[in-house]
Scaffold this active site. Structure first.
Site, PDB file in Angstrom:
ATOM      1  N   ARG A  45      59.542  59.255  43.427  1.00 13.08           N
ATOM      2  CA  ARG A  45      58.692  59.734  42.410  1.00 13.08           C
ATOM      3  C   ARG A  45      56.957  60.516  43.655  1.00 13.08           C
ATOM      4  NH1 ARG A  45      56.632  54.010  40.004  1.00 13.08           N
ATOM      5  NH2 ARG A  45      56.909  53.296  42.016  1.00 13.08           N
ATOM      6  N   ILE A 101      62.796  57.602  37.774  1.00 11.83           N
ATOM      7  CA  ILE A 101      64.113  57.441  36.980  1.00 11.83           C
ATOM      8  C   ILE A 101      64.002  57.065  36.189  1.00 11.83           C
ATOM      9  CG2 ILE A 101      65.317  56.826  39.311  1.00 11.83           C
ATOM     10  CD1 ILE A 101      64.920  54.096  39.519  1.00 11.83           C
ATOM     11  N   LYS A 103      76.088  46.755  49.063  1.00  8.66           N
ATOM     12  CA  LYS A 103      75.954  45.567  48.776  1.00  8.66           C
ATOM     13  C   LYS A 103      74.715  45.458  50.217  1.00  8.66           C
ATOM     14  CE  LYS A 103      80.108  43.064  49.487  1.00  8.66           C
ATOM     15  NZ  LYS A 103      80.978  42.669  50.582  1.00  8.66           N
ATOM     16  N   LYS A 106      82.706  50.077  60.954  1.00  6.41           N
ATOM     17  CA  LYS A 106      82.438  50.134  62.159  1.00  6.41           C
ATOM     18  C   LYS A 106      83.584  50.299  63.174  1.00  6.41           C
ATOM     19  CE  LYS A 106      78.676  46.564  62.746  1.00  6.41           C
ATOM     20  NZ  LYS A 106      78.117  46.769  63.892  1.00  6.41           N
ATOM     21  N   GLU A 166      72.277  36.776  64.579  1.00 11.10           N
ATOM     22  CA  GLU A 166      70.604  37.833  65.036  1.00 11.10           C
ATOM     23  C   GLU A 166      69.797  37.192  65.978  1.00 11.10           C
ATOM     24  OE1 GLU A 166      70.286  40.715  61.292  1.00 11.10           O
ATOM     25  OE2 GLU A 166      70.655  38.198  60.541  1.00 11.10           O
ATOM     26  N   ASP A 191      73.628  36.778  51.006  1.00 11.53           N
ATOM     27  CA  ASP A 191      72.692  37.337  52.360  1.00 11.53           C
ATOM     28  C   ASP A 191      73.930  38.105  53.461  1.00 11.53           C
ATOM     29  OD1 ASP A 191      71.413  39.449  52.463  1.00 11.53           O
ATOM     30  OD2 ASP A 191      70.537  38.997  55.141  1.00 11.53           O
ATOM     31  N   HIS A 223      79.028  39.652  54.267  1.00  9.59           N
ATOM     32  CA  HIS A 223      79.625  40.560  54.998  1.00  9.59           C
ATOM     33  C   HIS A 223      80.586  39.694  56.124  1.00  9.59           C
ATOM     34  CE1 HIS A 223      77.049  43.270  55.701  1.00  9.59           C
ATOM     35  NE2 HIS A 223      75.992  42.787  56.243  1.00  9.59           N
ATOM     36  N   LYS A 280      69.539  33.414  61.902  1.00  9.19           N
ATOM     37  CA  LYS A 280      68.824  33.995  62.306  1.00  9.19           C
ATOM     38  C   LYS A 280      68.318  33.892  63.392  1.00  9.19           C
ATOM     39  CE  LYS A 280      67.913  36.724  57.994  1.00  9.19           C
ATOM     40  NZ  LYS A 280      68.233  38.139  58.646  1.00  9.19           N
ATOM     41  N   LYS A 284      72.333  38.901  69.210  1.00 12.88           N
ATOM     42  CA  LYS A 284      72.773  39.738  68.118  1.00 12.88           C
ATOM     43  C   LYS A 284      74.002  39.798  68.921  1.00 12.88           C
ATOM     44  CE  LYS A 284      72.466  44.189  66.079  1.00 12.88           C
ATOM     45  NZ  LYS A 284      72.343  43.762  64.926  1.00 12.88           N
TER      46      LYS A 284
END
EC number: 1.1.1.49
Length: 490
Positions: free
Chosen positions: A48, A91, A145, A179, A213, A232, A237, A340, A345
């Site tokens: 926009r 949109i 996703k 990956k 993470e 999530d 995953h 988390k 990581k």
């Protein structure tokens, strides 16, 4: 029908968003650098903002400086920037899509629409694309996703898109599938007889999958607080990693042959019940602690917005014990863990093999260490195999050492720069190959199992166990696996 040998028009809805700036543009630049983009390919940002080509080009340049992690090469940038276009488009206004049509009509390229926007916008975008005939084959659409927040919402989103695009036009991205180590898992399993014949419950003792993470919610609290780690990460995953690790041999490498086998695994996942849910699913939430020698806030203190109260029931950590009820994997526990604010990581698959039925070294060793295979997905893509070996000695007494056979991608393929997952996925979408993308039934079967799991948790609610930031999650996560005689690979 557009010429298959023509270039591509990659239309990015959400051109100034985080996904576009952080992942898509750097990956497209790298494809340019590797000379993988067709001569007439264009990158058309849609948004926009009242921008033109010059302003958008400057925005892209600044994004590359911030996220590329290398110096921009002037000759590559000159070629790359010549591909850039911008379309000022709302949109929500159907007639605005005529602006996009005017840009698209300038050549004979195949159109790839990348919806780098929230799922609630997909319906309007698809409707707008249909209004200018940009939903007809060979046009493609890429969506990220997770799709939805439940089976019901996922079906709703897929129905909206399916109303305008055929399944073979829809490319659902899970970047873990791009990956190198994940893709190599198929070659590793199905081309090496050493593992091909031993990849089952006769020889494998248990499996661990960890995606950890060090970061917190990183400003995504409005989204994450309503979703949590199960929706999530596990749905998105970990279940994909699990299916690729455990799928049976496909008849060939065709995209649907592979995805058919993944679907069989999702159908074989054993559901939890209210009597075993808290024994096999451990939820956690981080408190304040130390990460990389720096103090970090607790989850409940992540936001500075005084009007927003973080949810004390939202899990930032989950570990679970899963069984796959089929002939190949019956009786083998699969331990999944993601969270988390953990110490490092890391994304890895760890396969523990059973010890030999007869221990001929029992005089010196009551039990033998298990052979272990580690498939490291990030930060360093590698394969490690742990085996027992006799330590050299002058005496005939056996001293066994656990040694490592180590294969590191970047060290072995020194002359080949490993590609980012998005580079590979973008290139595959241009080729029209869907094997690294997720089919609709995969998404919905994953949500069906996740919904069942969450329903058990809701019927028997309890607050997530607390764990200090910088640790490996709640104590009960260790207890769960310790009670089975195992330890987490850390």
């Amino acid at each position: 029908m557009k010429n298959k040998n023509s270039g591509y028009d990659l239309v990015i809805f959400g051109a100034k968003g985080d996904l576009s700036c952080r992942k898509l543009l750097p990956s497209l630049y790298q494809l340019e650098k590797k000379n993988k983009l067709c001569t007439h390919t264009r990158i058309i940002g849609v948004g926009r903002a009242n921008w033109d080509k010059i302003i958008y080009t400057n925005v892209v340049y600044k994004s590359l400086i911030k996220f590329l992690n290398e110096t921009i090469i002037e000759s590559i940038w000159k070629k790359f920037s010549s591909r850039l276009e911008f379309c000022n488009l709302d949109i929500n206004c159907l007639h605005n899509f005529k602006k996009l049509k005017q840009i698209i009509q300038q050549n004979n390229n195949i159109i790839i629409n990348y919806l780098a926007m929230p799922p609630h916008t997909f319906g309007n975008i698809c409707l707008g694309l249909e209004s200018i005939n940009l939903n007809l084959e060979p046009t493609r659409i890429i969506i990220e996703k997770p799709l939805g927040s439940s089976l019901k919402t996922s079906i709703n989103i897929n129905n909206k898109i399916g109303k305008f695009f055929k399944e073979k036009q829809i490319f659902r991205i899970d970047h873990y599938l791009g990956k190198e180590t994940i893709q190599n898992l198929l070659a590793f399993r199905f081309s090496n007889s050493l593992f091909y014949y031993n990849w089952n419950n006769k020889f494998i003792d248990h499996v661990q999958i960890t995606v950890s993470e060090t970061i917190g919610v990183e400003g995504r609290f409005n989204y994450f607080d309503t979703v949590g780690q199960i929706k999530d990460m596990v749905q998105n995953h970990l279940l994909q990693i699990l299916t690729i690790t455990t799928m049976s041999t496909p008849i060939d490498c065709h995209e649907n042959s592979i995805r058919d086998e993944k679907v069989k695994i999702l159908k074989s996942l054993r559901p939890f019940n209210i009597n075993n849910i808290h024994k096999n699913v451990i939820l956690g939430q981080y408190t304040s602690g130390i990460i990389n020698q720096k103090k970090v806030k607790s989850y409940l203190d992540e936001t500075n917005n005084q009007e927003y109260q973080m949810n004390k029931y939202t899990e930032t950590f989950v570990s679970m014990k899963i069984y796959i009820d089929n002939d190949q994997w019956s009786g083998v526990p699969f331990y999944l863990r993601t969270g988390k604010r953990l110490p490092k990581k890391c994304s890895e698959i760890v396969i523990f093999f059973k010890t030999p039925p007869l221990n001929i070294f029992s005089k010196n060793y009551n039990t033998l260490s298990k052979n272990k295979l580690i498939l490291s997905l990030q930060p360093n893509e590698a394969i490690k195999i742990y085996i027992l070996n006799k330590k050299p000695k002058l005496t005939s007494q056996y001293k066994l050492d656990l040694i490592t056979l180590d294969f590191n991608y970047s060290k072995f393929y020194k002359k080949i720069q490993l590609s980012d997952a998005y580079e590979k996925l973008l290139l595959e979408s241009m080729k029209g190959i869907q094997s690294l993308f997720v089919r609709r039934d995969e998404v919905e079967l994953a949500w069906k199992w996740i919904d069942s799991t969450l329903q058990c948790l809701h019927l028997k609610p309890r607050l997530p166990d607390l764990y200090p930031a910088g640790t490996w999650g709640p104590a009960r996560s260790k207890t769960m696996i310790n009670n089975d005689g195992y330890e987490w690979n850390e």
